[in-house]
Design a protein around this motif. Structure first.
Motif, short mmCIF file in Angstrom:
data_model
loop_
_atom_site.label_atom_id
_atom_site.label_comp_id
_atom_site.label_asym_id
_atom_site.label_seq_id
_atom_site.Cartn_x
_atom_site.Cartn_y
_atom_site.Cartn_z
N TYR A 1 -81.46 -134.16 -5.97
CA TYR A 1 -81.46 -134.80 -7.28
C TYR A 1 -82.42 -135.99 -7.32
N GLU A 2 -83.05 -136.16 -8.47
CA GLU A 2 -83.82 -137.36 -8.76
C GLU A 2 -83.06 -138.15 -9.81
N LEU A 3 -82.74 -139.41 -9.49
CA LEU A 3 -82.02 -140.28 -10.41
C LEU A 3 -82.95 -141.42 -10.81
N ILE A 4 -83.35 -141.43 -12.09
CA ILE A 4 -84.22 -142.47 -12.62
C ILE A 4 -83.34 -143.61 -13.15
N ILE A 5 -83.61 -144.82 -12.69
CA ILE A 5 -82.75 -145.95 -13.05
C ILE A 5 -83.54 -147.06 -13.75
N VAL B 1 -89.77 -135.17 -5.54
CA VAL B 1 -88.36 -134.79 -5.41
C VAL B 1 -88.04 -133.55 -6.24
N LEU B 2 -88.53 -133.50 -7.48
CA LEU B 2 -88.23 -132.35 -8.32
C LEU B 2 -88.90 -131.07 -7.79
N THR B 3 -90.08 -131.21 -7.21
CA THR B 3 -90.72 -130.05 -6.60
C THR B 3 -89.92 -129.57 -5.40
N MET B 4 -89.46 -130.51 -4.59
CA MET B 4 -88.65 -130.14 -3.44
C MET B 4 -87.35 -129.48 -3.88
N ALA C 1 -95.13 -140.28 -8.84
CA ALA C 1 -95.39 -139.34 -7.75
C ALA C 1 -94.11 -138.97 -7.02
N LYS C 2 -93.23 -139.95 -6.83
CA LYS C 2 -91.95 -139.67 -6.16
C LYS C 2 -91.10 -138.73 -7.00
N LYS C 3 -91.11 -138.94 -8.30
CA LYS C 3 -90.35 -138.04 -9.18
C LYS C 3 -90.84 -136.61 -9.02
#
Length: 239
Positions: free
Chosen positions: A184-188, A169-172, A164-166
Protein backbone atom coordinates in the motif's frame (compact mmCIF):
# COMPACT_ATOMS: atom_id res chain seq x y z
CA UNK A 1 -7.73 -3.29 20.77
CA UNK A 2 -6.23 -6.78 20.30
CA UNK A 3 -6.93 -6.96 16.58
CA UNK A 4 -3.25 -7.58 15.78
CA UNK A 5 -2.61 -10.09 18.56
CA UNK A 6 -0.09 -12.71 17.45
CA UNK A 7 1.16 -10.65 14.50
CA UNK A 8 4.73 -9.45 14.07
CA UNK A 9 5.15 -6.08 12.37
CA UNK A 10 8.34 -4.23 11.46
CA UNK A 11 8.39 -0.44 11.57
CA UNK A 12 11.24 1.15 9.58
CA UNK A 13 11.83 4.67 10.83
CA UNK A 14 10.28 3.92 14.22
CA UNK A 15 12.27 6.63 16.02
CA UNK A 16 10.86 9.46 13.89
CA UNK A 17 7.93 11.67 14.85
CA UNK A 18 5.50 9.61 12.79
CA UNK A 19 7.13 6.24 13.41
CA UNK A 20 6.90 6.48 17.19
CA UNK A 21 3.14 7.14 17.09
CA UNK A 22 2.55 4.34 14.60
CA UNK A 23 4.57 1.99 16.79
CA UNK A 24 2.54 3.02 19.83
CA UNK A 25 -0.79 2.31 18.14
CA UNK A 26 0.33 -1.05 16.73
CA UNK A 27 1.42 -2.09 20.24
CA UNK A 28 -1.96 -0.97 21.60
CA UNK A 29 -3.60 -3.25 19.04
CA UNK A 30 -1.68 -6.22 20.38
CA UNK A 31 1.07 -6.60 17.78
CA UNK A 32 4.66 -7.55 18.42
CA UNK A 33 6.52 -4.58 16.92
CA UNK A 34 10.10 -4.71 15.69
CA UNK A 35 11.22 -1.07 15.73
CA UNK A 36 14.10 -0.50 13.34
CA UNK A 37 16.45 2.47 13.48
CA UNK A 38 20.03 3.43 12.74
CA UNK A 39 20.75 5.07 16.10
CA UNK A 40 20.81 2.99 19.27
CA UNK A 41 20.33 6.02 21.54
CA UNK A 42 17.18 7.06 19.65
CA UNK A 43 15.84 3.52 19.89
CA UNK A 44 16.33 3.59 23.66
CA UNK A 45 14.60 6.99 23.81
CA UNK A 46 11.70 5.43 21.90
CA UNK A 47 11.40 2.65 24.45
CA UNK A 48 11.45 5.11 27.34
CA UNK A 49 8.80 7.30 25.70
CA UNK A 50 6.49 4.38 24.94
CA UNK A 51 6.92 2.77 28.38
CA UNK A 52 4.99 5.62 29.97
CA UNK A 53 1.81 4.85 28.02
CA UNK A 54 1.86 1.28 26.66
CA UNK A 55 3.08 -2.18 27.58
CA UNK A 56 6.47 -2.50 25.88
CA UNK A 57 6.86 -6.25 26.46
CA UNK A 58 5.99 -6.72 22.78
CA UNK A 59 8.44 -4.04 21.61
CA UNK A 60 11.75 -5.15 20.13
CA UNK A 61 14.20 -2.43 19.14
CA UNK A 62 16.84 -3.29 16.57
CA UNK A 63 19.65 -1.12 15.24
CA UNK A 64 19.90 -1.78 11.52
CA UNK A 65 20.67 0.11 8.32
CA UNK A 66 18.24 -0.79 5.53
CA UNK A 67 19.87 1.61 3.06
CA UNK A 68 22.55 -0.69 1.67
CA UNK A 69 23.58 -2.16 -1.66
CA UNK A 70 22.56 -5.64 -2.75
CA UNK A 71 25.04 -7.53 -0.59
CA UNK A 72 24.21 -5.46 2.49
CA UNK A 73 20.47 -5.78 1.83
CA UNK A 74 20.83 -9.55 1.70
CA UNK A 75 22.65 -9.57 5.03
CA UNK A 76 19.88 -7.51 6.65
CA UNK A 77 17.25 -9.80 5.10
CA UNK A 78 19.00 -12.88 6.49
CA UNK A 79 19.34 -11.27 9.93
CA UNK A 80 15.64 -10.40 10.15
CA UNK A 81 14.51 -13.73 8.67
CA UNK A 82 16.61 -15.77 11.10
CA UNK A 83 15.34 -13.89 14.13
CA UNK A 84 11.67 -13.26 13.27
CA UNK A 85 10.76 -15.55 10.37
CA UNK A 86 8.22 -14.25 7.90
CA UNK A 87 6.40 -11.07 8.96
CA UNK A 88 2.72 -10.20 9.09
CA UNK A 89 3.30 -6.56 8.31
CA UNK A 90 5.78 -3.78 7.66
CA UNK A 91 5.58 -0.01 7.81
CA UNK A 92 8.03 2.24 5.99
CA UNK A 93 8.12 5.70 7.57
CA UNK A 94 11.58 6.90 6.57
CA UNK A 95 12.94 9.98 4.82
CA UNK A 96 14.59 13.30 5.50
CA UNK A 97 13.88 16.89 4.52
CA UNK A 98 17.59 17.65 4.14
CA UNK A 99 18.37 20.94 2.37
CA UNK A 100 15.32 20.85 0.11
CA UNK A 101 14.15 24.43 0.75
CA UNK A 102 15.20 26.02 -2.50
CA UNK A 103 14.01 26.45 -6.06
CA UNK A 104 14.85 23.57 -8.37
CA UNK A 105 16.83 25.90 -10.64
CA UNK A 106 19.16 26.56 -7.68
CA UNK A 107 19.77 22.90 -6.83
CA UNK A 108 23.38 21.77 -7.25
CA UNK A 109 24.37 18.37 -8.62
CA UNK A 110 25.56 17.36 -5.17
CA UNK A 111 22.28 18.30 -3.49
CA UNK A 112 20.28 16.59 -6.23
CA UNK A 113 22.20 13.34 -5.86
CA UNK A 114 21.94 13.45 -2.07
CA UNK A 115 18.17 13.98 -2.20
CA UNK A 116 17.71 11.07 -4.61
CA UNK A 117 19.83 8.88 -2.35
CA UNK A 118 18.08 9.88 0.90
CA UNK A 119 14.48 10.03 -0.34
CA UNK A 120 14.26 7.55 -3.21
CA UNK A 121 17.11 5.05 -3.37
CA UNK A 122 16.88 4.37 0.37
CA UNK A 123 13.17 3.62 0.00
CA UNK A 124 13.79 1.26 -2.91
CA UNK A 125 16.40 -0.62 -0.90
CA UNK A 126 14.11 -0.81 2.12
CA UNK A 127 11.27 -2.23 0.03
CA UNK A 128 13.64 -4.67 -1.66
CA UNK A 129 14.60 -5.99 1.77
CA UNK A 130 11.22 -6.04 3.52
CA UNK A 131 8.73 -7.20 0.87
CA UNK A 132 10.32 -10.67 0.50
CA UNK A 133 10.11 -11.04 4.29
CA UNK A 134 6.32 -10.76 4.33
CA UNK A 135 3.94 -13.67 4.56
CA UNK A 136 1.78 -14.20 1.48
CA UNK A 137 -1.18 -12.70 3.38
CA UNK A 138 0.96 -9.96 4.93
CA UNK A 139 0.97 -6.27 4.13
CA UNK A 140 3.43 -3.42 3.74
CA UNK A 141 2.40 0.24 4.09
CA UNK A 142 4.66 2.96 2.69
CA UNK A 143 4.24 6.65 3.53
CA UNK A 144 4.67 9.58 1.15
CA UNK A 145 3.73 13.23 1.40
CA UNK A 146 0.96 15.05 -0.47
CA UNK A 147 3.52 16.72 -2.72
CA UNK A 148 3.57 13.40 -4.60
CA UNK A 149 0.45 14.69 -6.38
CA UNK A 150 1.02 18.45 -6.59
CA UNK A 151 3.78 20.96 -7.42
CA UNK A 152 5.77 22.01 -4.39
CA UNK A 153 7.39 25.38 -5.22
CA UNK A 154 10.43 26.12 -3.10
CA UNK A 155 10.93 22.48 -2.11
CA UNK A 156 10.69 20.65 -5.42
CA UNK A 157 13.21 17.99 -4.42
CA UNK A 158 10.77 16.71 -1.81
CA UNK A 159 7.88 16.77 -4.29
CA UNK A 160 9.65 14.98 -7.09
CA UNK A 161 11.02 12.24 -4.84
CA UNK A 162 7.55 11.77 -3.30
CA UNK A 163 6.08 11.42 -6.80
CA UNK A 164 8.74 8.89 -7.71
CA UNK A 165 8.17 6.93 -4.50
CA UNK A 166 4.44 6.82 -5.18
CA UNK A 167 5.11 5.37 -8.62
CA UNK A 168 7.65 2.95 -7.18
CA UNK A 169 5.28 1.56 -4.57
CA UNK A 170 2.21 1.35 -6.80
CA UNK A 171 4.22 -0.38 -9.52
CA UNK A 172 5.55 -2.86 -7.01
CA UNK A 173 2.00 -3.46 -5.77
CA UNK A 174 0.81 -4.10 -9.34
CA UNK A 175 3.66 -6.53 -9.93
CA UNK A 176 2.64 -8.73 -7.00
CA UNK A 177 0.63 -11.76 -8.01
CA UNK A 178 -2.66 -12.62 -6.31
CA UNK A 179 -0.86 -14.88 -3.85
CA UNK A 180 1.71 -12.33 -2.77
CA UNK A 181 1.70 -9.84 0.12
CA UNK A 182 -0.34 -6.66 -0.24
CA UNK A 183 1.54 -3.38 -0.77
CA UNK A 184 0.00 0.00 0.00
CA UNK A 185 0.94 3.61 -0.64
CA UNK A 186 -0.45 6.00 1.98
CA UNK A 187 -0.28 9.69 1.03
CA UNK A 188 -0.37 11.94 4.08
CA UNK A 189 -0.73 15.63 4.85
CA UNK A 190 0.93 17.45 7.78
CA UNK A 191 0.95 15.30 10.92
CA UNK A 192 0.63 16.37 14.58
CA UNK A 193 3.98 14.98 15.71
CA UNK A 194 5.13 15.62 19.28
CA UNK A 195 7.77 18.04 18.00
CA UNK A 196 5.21 20.12 16.10
CA UNK A 197 2.83 20.13 19.05
CA UNK A 198 5.65 21.32 21.33
CA UNK A 199 6.48 24.16 18.91
CA UNK A 200 2.84 25.18 18.75
CA UNK A 201 2.56 24.73 14.98
CA UNK A 202 0.31 21.66 14.92
CA UNK A 203 -3.28 22.29 13.86
CA UNK A 204 -6.32 20.59 15.35
CA UNK A 205 -7.48 19.18 11.99
CA UNK A 206 -4.19 17.43 11.31
CA UNK A 207 -4.01 13.69 11.94
CA UNK A 208 -1.98 12.36 14.84
CA UNK A 209 0.66 9.68 14.15
CA UNK A 210 -1.52 7.27 16.15
CA UNK A 211 -4.38 7.87 13.68
CA UNK A 212 -2.11 6.63 10.91
CA UNK A 213 -1.25 3.58 13.00
CA UNK A 214 -4.93 2.81 13.51
CA UNK A 215 -5.62 2.86 9.77
CA UNK A 216 -2.53 0.76 9.13
CA UNK A 217 -3.87 -1.83 11.56
CA UNK A 218 -6.96 -2.17 9.36
CA UNK A 219 -4.87 -2.58 6.22
CA UNK A 220 -2.68 -5.22 7.83
CA UNK A 221 -5.74 -7.17 8.97
CA UNK A 222 -6.91 -7.08 5.37
CA UNK A 223 -10.62 -7.67 5.94
CA UNK A 224 -11.99 -4.23 5.04
CA UNK A 225 -12.96 -2.70 1.72
CA UNK A 226 -10.06 -0.28 1.99
CA UNK A 227 -7.61 -3.17 2.16
CA UNK A 228 -8.53 -4.12 -1.42
CA UNK A 229 -7.07 -0.87 -2.81
CA UNK A 230 -3.34 -0.06 -3.00
CA UNK A 231 -3.58 3.75 -2.78
CA UNK A 232 -4.94 5.71 0.20
CA UNK A 233 -4.97 9.29 1.47
CA UNK A 234 -5.02 10.76 4.97
CA UNK A 235 -4.65 14.50 4.40
CA UNK A 236 -6.60 16.13 7.24
CA UNK A 237 -9.62 15.42 9.38
CA UNK A 238 -12.87 15.93 7.54
CA UNK A 239 -11.31 15.91 4.06
Amino acid sequence: MNSLFGKTIVVAGATGGIGEGVTKRLLQHGAKVVALGRNEDKLEQLRVYLSSSVDTNNLITLQVNLDQGQEGSREVYDKLKERFGYLDGAVVAIGTWGEANRRLIDVSDELWEQAIQDNLTSHFRTLRTLVPLLKTDGALIHLSGLSADSPYPGAGLIGLTNAAKKSLVLTMAAEQDSNGPRIYELIIGPIRTRERVARGVARANWYDPEDLGGFMSELIQGDTEAAQKPLHYMIQRGS
